[in-house]
Design a protein around this motif. Structure first.
Motif, PDB file in Angstrom:
ATOM      1  N   LEU A   1     -49.401  21.914  -6.642  1.00 25.88           N
ATOM      2  CA  LEU A   1     -48.666  21.961  -5.375  1.00 25.88           C
ATOM      3  C   LEU A   1     -47.152  21.997  -5.587  1.00 25.88           C
ATOM      4  O   LEU A   1     -46.402  22.350  -4.669  1.00 25.88           O
ATOM      5  CB  LEU A   1     -49.048  20.743  -4.522  1.00 25.88           C
ATOM      6  N   LEU A   2     -46.692  21.643  -6.772  1.00 30.92           N
ATOM      7  CA  LEU A   2     -45.257  21.552  -7.036  1.00 30.92           C
ATOM      8  C   LEU A   2     -44.504  22.862  -6.795  1.00 30.92           C
ATOM      9  O   LEU A   2     -43.382  22.832  -6.259  1.00 30.92           O
ATOM     10  CB  LEU A   2     -45.014  21.054  -8.462  1.00 30.92           C
ATOM     11  N   PRO A   3     -45.046  24.035  -7.178  1.00 27.68           N
ATOM     12  CA  PRO A   3     -44.311  25.272  -6.880  1.00 27.68           C
ATOM     13  C   PRO A   3     -44.044  25.468  -5.387  1.00 27.68           C
ATOM     14  O   PRO A   3     -42.982  25.952  -4.997  1.00 27.68           O
ATOM     15  CB  PRO A   3     -45.228  26.374  -7.422  1.00 27.68           C
TER      16      PRO A   3
ATOM     17  N   ASN B   1     -41.848  34.798  -5.851  1.00 32.87           N
ATOM     18  CA  ASN B   1     -42.310  33.489  -6.294  1.00 32.87           C
ATOM     19  C   ASN B   1     -43.785  33.266  -5.967  1.00 32.87           C
ATOM     20  O   ASN B   1     -44.572  32.842  -6.833  1.00 32.87           O
ATOM     21  CB  ASN B   1     -41.443  32.407  -5.646  1.00 32.87           C
ATOM     22  N   THR B   2     -44.178  33.559  -4.740  1.00 39.35           N
ATOM     23  CA  THR B   2     -45.578  33.348  -4.343  1.00 39.35           C
ATOM     24  C   THR B   2     -46.501  34.333  -5.049  1.00 39.35           C
ATOM     25  O   THR B   2     -47.636  33.986  -5.414  1.00 39.35           O
ATOM     26  CB  THR B   2     -45.740  33.480  -2.826  1.00 39.35           C
ATOM     27  N   GLY B   3     -46.024  35.560  -5.284  1.00 39.21           N
ATOM     28  CA  GLY B   3     -46.834  36.529  -6.016  1.00 39.21           C
ATOM     29  C   GLY B   3     -47.045  36.114  -7.457  1.00 39.21           C
ATOM     30  O   GLY B   3     -48.159  36.226  -7.995  1.00 39.21           O
ATOM     31  N   ASP B   4     -45.972  35.635  -8.091  1.00 36.73           N
ATOM     32  CA  ASP B   4     -46.092  35.171  -9.475  1.00 36.73           C
ATOM     33  C   ASP B   4     -47.096  34.036  -9.587  1.00 36.73           C
ATOM     34  O   ASP B   4     -47.955  34.038 -10.486  1.00 36.73           O
ATOM     35  CB  ASP B   4     -44.736  34.708  -9.999  1.00 36.73           C
ATOM     36  N   TRP B   5     -47.013  33.073  -8.681  1.00 37.69           N
ATOM     37  CA  TRP B   5     -47.912  31.918  -8.775  1.00 37.69           C
ATOM     38  C   TRP B   5     -49.356  32.279  -8.437  1.00 37.69           C
ATOM     39  O   TRP B   5     -50.296  31.664  -8.946  1.00 37.69           O
ATOM     40  CB  TRP B   5     -47.397  30.770  -7.909  1.00 37.69           C
ATOM     41  N   THR B   6     -49.538  33.296  -7.614  1.00 37.24           N
ATOM     42  CA  THR B   6     -50.897  33.785  -7.385  1.00 37.24           C
ATOM     43  C   THR B   6     -51.503  34.283  -8.693  1.00 37.24           C
ATOM     44  O   THR B   6     -52.641  33.936  -9.042  1.00 37.24           O
ATOM     45  CB  THR B   6     -50.902  34.928  -6.351  1.00 37.24           C
ATOM     46  N   LEU B   7     -50.737  35.085  -9.415  1.00 41.96           N
ATOM     47  CA  LEU B   7     -51.232  35.605 -10.693  1.00 41.96           C
ATOM     48  C   LEU B   7     -51.397  34.494 -11.722  1.00 41.96           C
ATOM     49  O   LEU B   7     -52.357  34.514 -12.510  1.00 41.96           O
ATOM     50  CB  LEU B   7     -50.278  36.680 -11.220  1.00 41.96           C
ATOM     51  N   TYR B   8     -50.468  33.532 -11.734  1.00 42.47           N
ATOM     52  CA  TYR B   8     -50.607  32.407 -12.660  1.00 42.47           C
ATOM     53  C   TYR B   8     -51.936  31.701 -12.446  1.00 42.47           C
ATOM     54  O   TYR B   8     -52.680  31.425 -13.405  1.00 42.47           O
ATOM     55  CB  TYR B   8     -49.467  31.401 -12.467  1.00 42.47           C
ATOM     56  N   PHE B   9     -52.241  31.396 -11.188  1.00 40.26           N
ATOM     57  CA  PHE B   9     -53.462  30.634 -10.913  1.00 40.26           C
ATOM     58  C   PHE B   9     -54.718  31.480 -11.095  1.00 40.26           C
ATOM     59  O   PHE B   9     -55.769  30.945 -11.467  1.00 40.26           O
ATOM     60  CB  PHE B   9     -53.403  30.014  -9.518  1.00 40.26           C
ATOM     61  N   LEU B  10     -54.633  32.780 -10.856  1.00 40.77           N
ATOM     62  CA  LEU B  10     -55.774  33.636 -11.164  1.00 40.77           C
ATOM     63  C   LEU B  10     -56.056  33.618 -12.665  1.00 40.77           C
ATOM     64  O   LEU B  10     -57.218  33.513 -13.089  1.00 40.77           O
ATOM     65  CB  LEU B  10     -55.499  35.062 -10.689  1.00 40.77           C
ATOM     66  N   CYS B  11     -54.999  33.708 -13.458  1.00 39.02           N
ATOM     67  CA  CYS B  11     -55.175  33.684 -14.918  1.00 39.02           C
ATOM     68  C   CYS B  11     -55.691  32.330 -15.390  1.00 39.02           C
ATOM     69  O   CYS B  11     -56.571  32.259 -16.264  1.00 39.02           O
ATOM     70  CB  CYS B  11     -53.850  34.016 -15.612  1.00 39.02           C
ATOM     71  N   ILE B  12     -55.158  31.252 -14.820  1.00 42.49           N
ATOM     72  CA  ILE B  12     -55.615  29.914 -15.203  1.00 42.49           C
ATOM     73  C   ILE B  12     -57.090  29.738 -14.847  1.00 42.49           C
ATOM     74  O   ILE B  12     -57.878  29.196 -15.638  1.00 42.49           O
ATOM     75  CB  ILE B  12     -54.758  28.832 -14.517  1.00 42.49           C
TER      76      ILE B  12
ATOM     77  N   GLY C   1     -58.904  27.901  -8.287  1.00 41.61           N
ATOM     78  CA  GLY C   1     -59.149  29.162  -7.593  1.00 41.61           C
ATOM     79  C   GLY C   1     -58.657  29.122  -6.158  1.00 41.61           C
ATOM     80  O   GLY C   1     -58.107  30.108  -5.647  1.00 41.61           O
ATOM     81  N   LEU C   2     -58.848  27.992  -5.494  1.00 42.13           N
ATOM     82  CA  LEU C   2     -58.344  27.845  -4.121  1.00 42.13           C
ATOM     83  C   LEU C   2     -56.823  27.846  -4.085  1.00 42.13           C
ATOM     84  O   LEU C   2     -56.221  28.331  -3.128  1.00 42.13           O
ATOM     85  CB  LEU C   2     -58.900  26.559  -3.500  1.00 42.13           C
ATOM     86  N   TYR C   3     -56.207  27.326  -5.124  1.00 41.47           N
ATOM     87  CA  TYR C   3     -54.743  27.396  -5.194  1.00 41.47           C
ATOM     88  C   TYR C   3     -54.289  28.849  -5.367  1.00 41.47           C
ATOM     89  O   TYR C   3     -53.243  29.246  -4.829  1.00 41.47           O
ATOM     90  CB  TYR C   3     -54.202  26.518  -6.314  1.00 41.47           C
ATOM     91  N   ALA C   4     -55.044  29.644  -6.105  1.00 43.39           N
ATOM     92  CA  ALA C   4     -54.717  31.071  -6.218  1.00 43.39           C
ATOM     93  C   ALA C   4     -54.743  31.715  -4.832  1.00 43.39           C
ATOM     94  O   ALA C   4     -53.849  32.503  -4.479  1.00 43.39           O
ATOM     95  CB  ALA C   4     -55.704  31.772  -7.152  1.00 43.39           C
ATOM     96  N   PHE C   5     -55.760  31.363  -4.032  1.00 45.87           N
ATOM     97  CA  PHE C   5     -55.831  31.895  -2.667  1.00 45.87           C
ATOM     98  C   PHE C   5     -54.683  31.366  -1.815  1.00 45.87           C
ATOM     99  O   PHE C   5     -54.103  32.108  -1.020  1.00 45.87           O
ATOM    100  CB  PHE C   5     -57.161  31.526  -2.021  1.00 45.87           C
ATOM    101  N   PHE C   6     -54.335  30.105  -1.976  1.00 40.83           N
ATOM    102  CA  PHE C   6     -53.250  29.500  -1.204  1.00 40.83           C
ATOM    103  C   PHE C   6     -51.939  30.253  -1.428  1.00 40.83           C
ATOM    104  O   PHE C   6     -51.249  30.627  -0.466  1.00 40.83           O
ATOM    105  CB  PHE C   6     -53.097  28.032  -1.600  1.00 40.83           C
ATOM    106  N   TYR C   7     -51.610  30.520  -2.688  1.00 34.87           N
ATOM    107  CA  TYR C   7     -50.359  31.224  -2.968  1.00 34.87           C
ATOM    108  C   TYR C   7     -50.454  32.699  -2.580  1.00 34.87           C
ATOM    109  O   TYR C   7     -49.442  33.301  -2.180  1.00 34.87           O
ATOM    110  CB  TYR C   7     -49.965  31.041  -4.434  1.00 34.87           C
ATOM    111  N   ALA C   8     -51.644  33.286  -2.674  1.00 35.39           N
ATOM    112  CA  ALA C   8     -51.827  34.662  -2.199  1.00 35.39           C
ATOM    113  C   ALA C   8     -51.634  34.726  -0.691  1.00 35.39           C
ATOM    114  O   ALA C   8     -51.041  35.686  -0.162  1.00 35.39           O
ATOM    115  CB  ALA C   8     -53.218  35.165  -2.572  1.00 35.39           C
ATOM    116  N   PHE C   9     -52.116  33.705   0.025  1.00 32.58           N
ATOM    117  CA  PHE C   9     -51.937  33.653   1.480  1.00 32.58           C
ATOM    118  C   PHE C   9     -50.456  33.538   1.836  1.00 32.58           C
ATOM    119  O   PHE C   9     -49.977  34.218   2.753  1.00 32.58           O
ATOM    120  CB  PHE C   9     -52.710  32.461   2.054  1.00 32.58           C
ATOM    121  N   LEU C  10     -49.718  32.709   1.121  1.00 34.10           N
ATOM    122  CA  LEU C  10     -48.277  32.597   1.359  1.00 34.10           C
ATOM    123  C   LEU C  10     -47.584  33.929   1.065  1.00 34.10           C
ATOM    124  O   LEU C  10     -46.656  34.337   1.787  1.00 34.10           O
ATOM    125  CB  LEU C  10     -47.682  31.497   0.480  1.00 34.10           C
TER     126      LEU C  10
END
Length: 206
Positions: free
Chosen positions: A20-22, A46-57, A81-90
């Motif tokens: 959640l920190l990002p 920023n939100t796009g980068d973190w989407t990809l980060y969490f997809l990779c993680i 995986g839900l965090y990947a969706f959260f940042y993708a939604f943002l």
């Protein structure tokens, strides 16, 4: 390394806060006026980068579990995986809100006109059923095999996300990060294929 249920729960809580920190950082930048000369671009990137980060993680959970014999890592995958969706939604809401002010007609024209937006939009749409079926109840309703088959869409989603990023960067001729993401995703997918074809454990989960 084996962890008991209490230790896993604690670790999961820590990861929840860290993931959640990002978002907290981004919100603080809004209030501190630290988004730079182009706030929309900053938020979008920023939100796009973190989407990809969490997809990779998320994709890295299964290889890490197999390589390092850490079965408890599976309990982290759904949350990540839900965090990947959260940042993708943002990321999507930034596009819809700040770029188009909720004008769906203009947004749709943009989606059709610009290929990098098209593939990004498709990736986001494909993420939605994965997020909606992330509960234990939905796993029981769908059945384990159908649920696993559906969630293998994450491979396609990650690939589309990398393509979206690559095409977006093509105008700036800056391919270093998209290529890095592409190599990471390709490596994670190739490891799964290797285990499926040659590994002792033929069952590969999403």
């Amino acid at each position: 390394m084996l962890l008991n249920n209490q230790q896993v729960s604690r670790l999961k809580a820590v990861l929840f806060v860290l993931a959640l920190l990002p978002f907290i950082r981004l919100v603080s930048f809004v209030f501190l006026d630290k988004l730079g000369a182009n706030p929309v671009e900053f938020i979008t990137r920023n939100t796009g980068d973190w989407t990809l980060y969490f997809l990779c993680i998320t994709l890295a959970i299964t290889p890490a579990r197999k390589l390092f014999h850490l079965p408890w890592m599976l309990r982290m995958r759904r949350m990540l995986g839900l965090y990947a969706f959260f940042y993708a939604f943002l990321h999507f809401m930034t596009f819809l809100w700040f770029d188009h002010f909720f004008d769906l007609d203009e947004m749709w024209k943009d989606v059709i006109k610009r290929p990098f937006i098209t593939v990004g939009f498709i990736a986001f749409i494909l993420l939605i059923p994965l997020a909606l079926t992330s509960t234990n109840g939905m796993i029981k309703r769908l059945g384990g095999k159908r649920w696993q088959l559906l969630h293998k869409l994450v491979y396609l989603i990650a690939s589309l996300g990398v393509l979206h990023y690559f095409w977006m960067k093509s105008g700036k001729h800056d391919f270093s990060q998209p290529v890095l993401f592409g190599l990471i995703v390709a490596a994670l997918l190739m490891m799964r294929l290797w285990w499926r074809w040659f590994g002792r454990d033929p069952v590969v989960v999403a």
